[in-house]
Design an enzyme around this catalytic site. Sequence first.
Site, PDB file in Angstrom:
ATOM      1  N   LYS A 138      32.887  68.001 -15.965  1.00 41.99           N
ATOM      2  CA  LYS A 138      33.972  68.867 -16.461  1.00 41.99           C
ATOM      3  C   LYS A 138      33.871  69.259 -17.927  1.00 41.99           C
ATOM      4  O   LYS A 138      34.858  69.694 -18.517  1.00 41.99           O
ATOM      5  CB  LYS A 138      35.316  68.202 -16.206  1.00 41.99           C
ATOM      6  CG  LYS A 138      35.460  66.851 -16.901  1.00 41.99           C
ATOM      7  CD  LYS A 138      36.900  66.541 -17.200  1.00 41.99           C
ATOM      8  CE  LYS A 138      37.023  65.538 -18.311  1.00 41.99           C
ATOM      9  NZ  LYS A 138      38.329  65.361 -18.851  1.00 41.99           N
ATOM     10  N   LEU A 140      28.652  61.631  -3.971  1.00 34.06           N
ATOM     11  CA  LEU A 140      28.912  62.542  -2.844  1.00 34.06           C
ATOM     12  C   LEU A 140      27.607  63.013  -2.207  1.00 34.06           C
ATOM     13  O   LEU A 140      27.589  63.452  -1.067  1.00 34.06           O
ATOM     14  CB  LEU A 140      29.735  63.745  -3.319  1.00 34.06           C
ATOM     15  CG  LEU A 140      31.128  63.420  -3.861  1.00 34.06           C
ATOM     16  CD1 LEU A 140      31.849  64.696  -4.258  1.00 34.06           C
ATOM     17  CD2 LEU A 140      31.957  62.650  -2.837  1.00 34.06           C
ATOM     18  N   SER A 171      40.423  74.864 -11.629  1.00 36.49           N
ATOM     19  CA  SER A 171      40.631  74.970 -13.080  1.00 36.49           C
ATOM     20  C   SER A 171      41.052  76.372 -13.494  1.00 36.49           C
ATOM     21  O   SER A 171      40.570  77.371 -12.944  1.00 36.49           O
ATOM     22  CB  SER A 171      39.311  74.623 -13.779  1.00 36.49           C
ATOM     23  OG  SER A 171      39.366  74.984 -15.132  1.00 36.49           O
ATOM     24  N   ASN A 219      31.239  59.153 -15.179  1.00 45.99           N
ATOM     25  CA  ASN A 219      32.054  59.462 -16.360  1.00 45.99           C
ATOM     26  C   ASN A 219      33.392  58.730 -16.267  1.00 45.99           C
ATOM     27  O   ASN A 219      34.435  59.246 -16.652  1.00 45.99           O
ATOM     28  CB  ASN A 219      32.265  60.987 -16.445  1.00 45.99           C
ATOM     29  CG  ASN A 219      32.885  61.400 -17.761  1.00 45.99           C
ATOM     30  OD1 ASN A 219      32.674  60.756 -18.788  1.00 45.99           O
ATOM     31  ND2 ASN A 219      33.676  62.457 -17.740  1.00 45.99           N
ATOM     32  N   TYR A 273      44.390  73.679 -12.498  1.00 45.23           N
ATOM     33  CA  TYR A 273      45.122  73.069 -13.612  1.00 45.23           C
ATOM     34  C   TYR A 273      44.834  73.834 -14.886  1.00 45.23           C
ATOM     35  O   TYR A 273      43.714  74.260 -15.123  1.00 45.23           O
ATOM     36  CB  TYR A 273      44.721  71.630 -13.912  1.00 45.23           C
ATOM     37  CG  TYR A 273      44.259  70.792 -12.774  1.00 45.23           C
ATOM     38  CD1 TYR A 273      44.963  70.742 -11.586  1.00 45.23           C
ATOM     39  CD2 TYR A 273      43.111  70.021 -12.923  1.00 45.23           C
ATOM     40  CE1 TYR A 273      44.520  69.941 -10.558  1.00 45.23           C
ATOM     41  CE2 TYR A 273      42.673  69.219 -11.898  1.00 45.23           C
ATOM     42  CZ  TYR A 273      43.382  69.194 -10.710  1.00 45.23           C
ATOM     43  OH  TYR A 273      42.939  68.404  -9.705  1.00 45.23           O
ATOM     44  N   LYS A 320      33.504  75.929 -10.388  1.00 47.52           N
ATOM     45  CA  LYS A 320      34.813  75.780  -9.729  1.00 47.52           C
ATOM     46  C   LYS A 320      35.137  77.021  -8.902  1.00 47.52           C
ATOM     47  O   LYS A 320      35.692  76.933  -7.803  1.00 47.52           O
ATOM     48  CB  LYS A 320      35.908  75.540 -10.782  1.00 47.52           C
ATOM     49  CG  LYS A 320      35.819  74.178 -11.462  1.00 47.52           C
ATOM     50  CD  LYS A 320      36.151  73.050 -10.482  1.00 47.52           C
ATOM     51  CE  LYS A 320      36.034  71.684 -11.106  1.00 47.52           C
ATOM     52  NZ  LYS A 320      36.327  70.586 -10.168  1.00 47.52           N
ATOM     53  N   TYR A 353      30.529  75.618 -15.880  1.00 48.82           N
ATOM     54  CA  TYR A 353      31.596  74.755 -15.354  1.00 48.82           C
ATOM     55  C   TYR A 353      32.609  75.601 -14.591  1.00 48.82           C
ATOM     56  O   TYR A 353      32.954  75.313 -13.434  1.00 48.82           O
ATOM     57  CB  TYR A 353      32.286  74.001 -16.500  1.00 48.82           C
ATOM     58  CG  TYR A 353      33.627  73.438 -16.117  1.00 48.82           C
ATOM     59  CD1 TYR A 353      33.727  72.353 -15.253  1.00 48.82           C
ATOM     60  CD2 TYR A 353      34.811  74.021 -16.582  1.00 48.82           C
ATOM     61  CE1 TYR A 353      34.967  71.851 -14.872  1.00 48.82           C
ATOM     62  CE2 TYR A 353      36.046  73.537 -16.216  1.00 48.82           C
ATOM     63  CZ  TYR A 353      36.124  72.450 -15.364  1.00 48.82           C
ATOM     64  OH  TYR A 353      37.355  71.968 -14.983  1.00 48.82           O
ATOM     65  N   ASP A 376      34.862  79.814 -25.915  1.00 48.63           N
ATOM     66  CA  ASP A 376      36.320  79.665 -25.945  1.00 48.63           C
ATOM     67  C   ASP A 376      36.998  81.022 -25.768  1.00 48.63           C
ATOM     68  O   ASP A 376      36.442  82.056 -26.137  1.00 48.63           O
ATOM     69  CB  ASP A 376      36.773  79.068 -27.287  1.00 48.63           C
ATOM     70  CG  ASP A 376      36.930  77.562 -27.225  1.00 48.63           C
ATOM     71  OD1 ASP A 376      36.775  76.984 -26.135  1.00 48.63           O
ATOM     72  OD2 ASP A 376      37.201  76.963 -28.290  1.00 48.63           O
TER      73      ASP A 376
END
Length: 342
Positions: free
Chosen positions: A89, A64, A129, A39, A181, A157, A153, A299
């Site tokens: 992501k 990886l 995240s 990506n 973040y 994390k 996702y 969301d």
Amino acid sequence: MPGRTTVLVTGGAGFIGSHTCVELLGHGHDVVVVDDYSNSSPGALERVAKIAGRPPAGVYEVSLHDRDGLSRVFEEHTVDAVVHFAAKKAVGESVELPVAYYDTNVGGTVALLRVMQEHGVGRLVFSSSCSIYGDAAKVPLTEADPADPTNPYATSKWLCEQVLADTCRYLPGLSVLSLRYFNPVGAHPSGLLGEVPRGTPGNVMPYLAQVAAGRLERLRVFGGDYPTADGTGVRDYVHVMDIAEGHRVALEHLDDEPGMRVFNLGTGSGTSVLELVAAFQRACGTPIPYEITGRRPGDVPALVADPGRVARAWGWSARRDLAAMCEDAWRFQELNPCGYPD
Ligand code: UD1
């Protein structure tokens, strides 16, 4: 981590990874990049070299999951620390492809840890995240607030953080900083480096940039009935250059304490989608057509950081405001309408 060191950056050609490479090179560190370009593209690293005035010490196209390939990188360089960005992501895609997300994000992190251990490298900064917090009952969010991931996702994390924390418990030589973040946006002020989404952007800032450029007709604002001041979703947008600086500062503090520590990287200010549209219009000087549509599945109404812990620990806080985020994102869009040349 004093002095000049060699930092392995996984996902170093990606959006946050490439900006972090610039920051590290600019502060005298040597950088070795590992990226599978799934990506991202090598063009980003050419821009990194142009901005920094010198290239990374090594660039490897390797996944990886390629244990031998990754081992070779550690054999060819004396790695002092790893900054691990390489991951998938896109929240929406993760709902369609959960196994791919766990394979790349969790499996990739475990594979990296294994090779680090085999080569005696025990210092890691992990790209986490705010999505870990899920449907937050209140904002701003501190690191002590409970995790409640709402999509694969975010769960990937959260799983990585648990693997890292548990591994630190049993391997005393390991130091991990996990940086959560909020919403990284913007671009390098030179206009040379920025976010290059594949296909139609899923995230709001690159979407806005393409509407402003006339490549997309209008922004669809996902939901006008959230319990927020104007009914649209509120996020803590943070400039990617601030995030990049946060990683450089994190590396300087890796040895402060052993084990794993978690820090939010955000500004502490919430911005609604409509406020973001207004800010972007000011930056690009043209009206941005939009329509309010239904909510996007998965969301949440509002995610805003309490950035106090990182400020107290390291004196880091985000310095760039929303206007700079929009101006820099727009400059990159204008100068690179089709992304990097390759
Ligand atoms: C999500 C993740 C975040 C991740 C980021 C990168 C969550 C809660 N957050 O951020 O951890 O780093 O993706 O992929 O899972 N919006 C529109 N129209 C659009 C696109 C977005 O109105 O076309 C709205 C969204 O509803 C949201 C805001 O803009 O309110 C930000 O969305 P987006 O940029 O996609 O980021 P998040 O979903 O917050």
